[in-house]
Design a protein around this motif. Sequence first.
Motif, mmCIF file in Angstrom:
data_model
loop_
_atom_site.group_PDB
_atom_site.id
_atom_site.type_symbol
_atom_site.label_atom_id
_atom_site.label_comp_id
_atom_site.label_asym_id
_atom_site.label_seq_id
_atom_site.Cartn_x
_atom_site.Cartn_y
_atom_site.Cartn_z
ATOM 1 N N ASN A 1 -4.710 -2.002 -1.681
ATOM 2 C CA ASN A 1 -5.452 -3.147 -2.171
ATOM 3 C C ASN A 1 -6.458 -3.526 -1.090
ATOM 4 O O ASN A 1 -6.095 -3.712 0.070
ATOM 5 C CB ASN A 1 -4.483 -4.300 -2.444
ATOM 6 N N LEU B 1 -8.779 -1.621 -6.081
ATOM 7 C CA LEU B 1 -8.140 -0.410 -5.579
ATOM 8 C C LEU B 1 -9.036 0.255 -4.544
ATOM 9 O O LEU B 1 -10.215 0.467 -4.775
ATOM 10 C CB LEU B 1 -7.866 0.571 -6.721
ATOM 11 N N GLU B 2 -8.441 0.587 -3.418
ATOM 12 C CA GLU B 2 -9.157 1.301 -2.358
ATOM 13 C C GLU B 2 -8.432 2.604 -2.060
ATOM 14 O O GLU B 2 -7.232 2.614 -1.805
ATOM 15 C CB GLU B 2 -9.218 0.445 -1.087
ATOM 16 N N ILE B 3 -9.157 3.717 -2.132
ATOM 17 C CA ILE B 3 -8.616 5.020 -1.767
ATOM 18 C C ILE B 3 -9.319 5.446 -0.487
ATOM 19 O O ILE B 3 -10.546 5.603 -0.477
ATOM 20 C CB ILE B 3 -8.835 6.064 -2.881
ATOM 21 N N SER B 4 -8.577 5.608 0.578
ATOM 22 C CA SER B 4 -9.201 5.887 1.871
ATOM 23 C C SER B 4 -8.556 7.088 2.541
ATOM 24 O O SER B 4 -7.379 7.390 2.341
ATOM 25 C CB SER B 4 -9.083 4.668 2.791
ATOM 26 N N HIS C 1 -3.992 8.624 5.284
ATOM 27 C CA HIS C 1 -4.609 8.440 3.965
ATOM 28 C C HIS C 1 -3.829 7.368 3.201
ATOM 29 O O HIS C 1 -2.621 7.229 3.372
ATOM 30 C CB HIS C 1 -4.595 9.752 3.186
ATOM 31 N N PHE D 1 -3.572 4.701 -0.579
ATOM 32 C CA PHE D 1 -3.962 3.991 -1.788
ATOM 33 C C PHE D 1 -3.621 2.535 -1.507
ATOM 34 O O PHE D 1 -2.463 2.205 -1.244
ATOM 35 C CB PHE D 1 -3.178 4.486 -3.007
ATOM 36 N N THR E 1 0.906 4.784 1.752
ATOM 37 C CA THR E 1 0.310 5.533 2.851
ATOM 38 C C THR E 1 0.836 6.953 2.843
ATOM 39 O O THR E 1 2.038 7.182 2.761
ATOM 40 C CB THR E 1 0.623 4.868 4.206
ATOM 41 N N ASN F 1 0.821 -1.200 0.000
ATOM 42 C CA ASN F 1 0.000 0.000 0.000
ATOM 43 C C ASN F 1 0.858 1.253 0.000
ATOM 44 O O ASN F 1 2.011 1.238 0.422
ATOM 45 C CB ASN F 1 -0.916 0.004 1.228
#
Length: 192
Positions: free
Chosen positions: A114, A120-123, A110, A112, A105, A103
């Motif tokens: 898996n 894809l996960e954007i958190s 925050h 980007f 970070t 990932n």
Amino acid sequence: MAIRLLSGETIDGDASFSGRVIIGDDAITTDKPGLVVGDTTNGGQITIRGLSPTLFFDKTGANNPKILTDGGLLEIKSGTLDSEGSVLMSLTGGVGNATFAGNITIGGGHAFANDGNGDLEISSGSSDNMIIISNGTLSIRTGGNNERLGFNSAGTATFSGQIIASDSIKFTGNVSTPTGNTIYRPANNELA
């Protein structure tokens, strides 16, 4: 004075060199570096050992440190000289694309990442907002680069498919009479 060490011989103590130091084969570039570790058979290698090994670039003035890859891929791996391990990060020579095995970070939690299912996960970090800034239009595309949702600079949203809501859709603004295919806000603020 030239110093030549035979196989198995070492220097006990400090050694200062006023000229170039060449271990193995010399560099083939026109610009000859001060230190060369050359092995055209097995590949040149350097080990920095002990506690937290550090490679420090002591630049002068406004110059920038550099790592030259001879047009190839730069890889950072998890292993040792005996077993290189897996690629943690790679930089593509020429175009500068970066590939990360894990990932990414960013400060504040925050990321980007898996999501564990190959997606894809954007958190954002805890209690933080997510902001996307575009000086032009903003486009969300799926299915082979097809725009599904677009926003222009005036804030108008364009949907290419259906709008499905699990609850009512609420409107703001003045009540208007529908014309053509346009739906305006009804008097009760909701489209049931």
